[in-house]
Design an enzyme around this catalytic site. Sequence first.
Site, mmCIF file in Angstrom:
data_model
loop_
_atom_site.group_PDB
_atom_site.id
_atom_site.type_symbol
_atom_site.label_atom_id
_atom_site.label_comp_id
_atom_site.label_asym_id
_atom_site.label_seq_id
_atom_site.Cartn_x
_atom_site.Cartn_y
_atom_site.Cartn_z
ATOM 1 N N ARG A 90 0.834 -1.211 0.000
ATOM 2 C CA ARG A 90 0.000 0.000 0.000
ATOM 3 C C ARG A 90 0.868 1.261 0.000
ATOM 4 N NH1 ARG A 90 -2.299 2.026 4.380
ATOM 5 N NH2 ARG A 90 -2.443 0.028 5.424
ATOM 6 N N TYR A 143 -15.719 14.931 -15.165
ATOM 7 C CA TYR A 143 -16.100 13.529 -15.073
ATOM 8 C C TYR A 143 -17.050 13.385 -13.869
ATOM 9 C CZ TYR A 143 -15.811 8.519 -14.493
ATOM 10 O OH TYR A 143 -16.129 7.196 -14.371
ATOM 11 N N LYS A 240 -8.240 4.212 -19.233
ATOM 12 C CA LYS A 240 -8.627 4.613 -20.585
ATOM 13 C C LYS A 240 -7.456 4.425 -21.553
ATOM 14 C CE LYS A 240 -12.314 5.631 -18.266
ATOM 15 N NZ LYS A 240 -12.614 6.961 -17.745
HETATM 16 C C1 LIG Z 1 -12.985 7.500 -16.460
HETATM 17 C C2 LIG Z 1 -12.552 8.829 -16.023
HETATM 18 C C3 LIG Z 1 -12.226 9.097 -14.684
HETATM 19 C C4 LIG Z 1 -12.375 8.051 -13.595
HETATM 20 O O1 LIG Z 1 -11.500 6.992 -13.829
HETATM 21 P P1 LIG Z 1 -11.720 5.498 -13.233
HETATM 22 O O2 LIG Z 1 -10.490 4.809 -13.675
HETATM 23 O O3 LIG Z 1 -12.973 4.973 -13.850
HETATM 24 O O4 LIG Z 1 -11.836 5.652 -11.766
HETATM 25 C C5 LIG Z 1 -11.766 10.354 -14.351
HETATM 26 N N1 LIG Z 1 -11.665 11.326 -15.276
HETATM 27 C C6 LIG Z 1 -11.988 11.120 -16.574
HETATM 28 C C7 LIG Z 1 -11.845 12.239 -17.547
HETATM 29 C C8 LIG Z 1 -12.436 9.868 -16.989
HETATM 30 O O5 LIG Z 1 -12.766 9.673 -18.276
#
Ligand SMILES: *Cc1c(COP(=O)(O)O)cnc(C)c1O
Length: 423
Positions: A90, A143, A240
């Site tokens: 952690r 987001y 992403k």
């Molecule tokens: C998906 C996303 C997040 C959150 O990310 P996770 O990995 O789903 O927690 C934050 N900011 C943007 C712009 C995103 O597209």
Amino acid sequence: MPEDRSKSAVHSSPELPANHDNEGGGSSREADHSGFESADTVVVHGDREAGVFDPELAPPVHMSVTWSARDAGEFAGMATGVRPQRFYTRYGNPTHERTARLIARLEGGESALMTASGMGAVSSVLLGLLGAGNRVVAQTSHYMGSTQWFTELLPRFGVQVERVDQADTAALVAAIGRGAKLAMLETPSNPTMAITDLRAVAEAARASGTITVADNTFATPLNQQPLALGIDVVVHSATKYLGGHHDLIAGVVVSRAEILERIWRGTIALGATLGAFDAWLLLRGLRTLALRVERANDNAMRVARFLDAHPGVEAVHYPGLESHPQHALARTQMRGYGGVLSVRIVGNYADTARFVSRLRRFTHAVSLGGVESLAVHAAAMVAGTLDDEQMRAAGIAPNLVRLACGIESGEDLVADLDQALRA
Ligand SMILES: *Cc1c(COP(=O)(O)O)cnc(C)c1O
């Protein structure tokens, strides 16, 4: 970008090079992301420690959660200092460290911290840097998870939040000037692909001692480097583009070591710890980031131009199009415009739902940044969480569809949209 850019250029110059003539979607090849090598090379080699010969081509996965000490003296030293890499996972882990090193180099940052998700990164930053009585400036469009922090969680902990339209640079600068501890930015942002003027905000924040944080998920470090524009902290949902395969959840924070130390204290208390195997999968995905982003940029530009000229389309939101109200600004801070765009088709909610259902090559799913192209009916996604008024305020029209272009053939993606619009 000039070939002779010096090693320290990324840190010393708040300006990106003048080359932004990237109508074809932009090439990462000209970008000097590490200060000495192009991003295409950094994604392949940037996790290696400088000056250390490591004969293993594929990195190991360090699955151990705890590390043993030879004796009491060694044990006493293990937990001291910031982000120990061999104490308890952690706090840090050698696989995290390797992945973080590569991403820090890509963003032109001093150091990076891995988290269990993009929201883990955002939450760590806010917990690590804010306290009761602080004022925060945020955008009206973020987001969804970040928005929840600004509307619900921070106010509950005594942090005052002022939300400003990101396209109104003067209003953003004025809000920061009123004494904000932190400014949260996200550009381009959902759903209309609005752009925040990162240079102008960074300059205003320097004058008022405000820490600036930019969510760079949509752009990726290949297309946009906020730190080089004067921003203090970059966060990503590595779920992403950085991961790129819709098979892991991860986040990352990039900043100066001193700021990152404070954020890390928030992370270890929050417990947003990335699994070692997911850190390894992310590193594996990063190897092809430059190739994937180049293709996604090209596909999105091609799709945007096709839709822009289609009679079945009311409007296209893509910062690479000359018709985007902030195209000129986007050109000054982005090298390519990313794989995400949104489109309003001619028709009502039901017509839009039918259009999305008819798509064959675009998969009907949330998320973005993976090899597969995805489509989402924006109003259907937020139905139940936002009422009509909030939807309008967030710019979510009933006929709006978000398209996240993957790496398939651009011709096939255009053909798919064509048949769905025709039907
Ligand atoms: C998906 C996303 C997040 C959150 O990310 P996770 O990995 O789903 O927690 C934050 N900011 C943007 C712009 C995103 O597209």
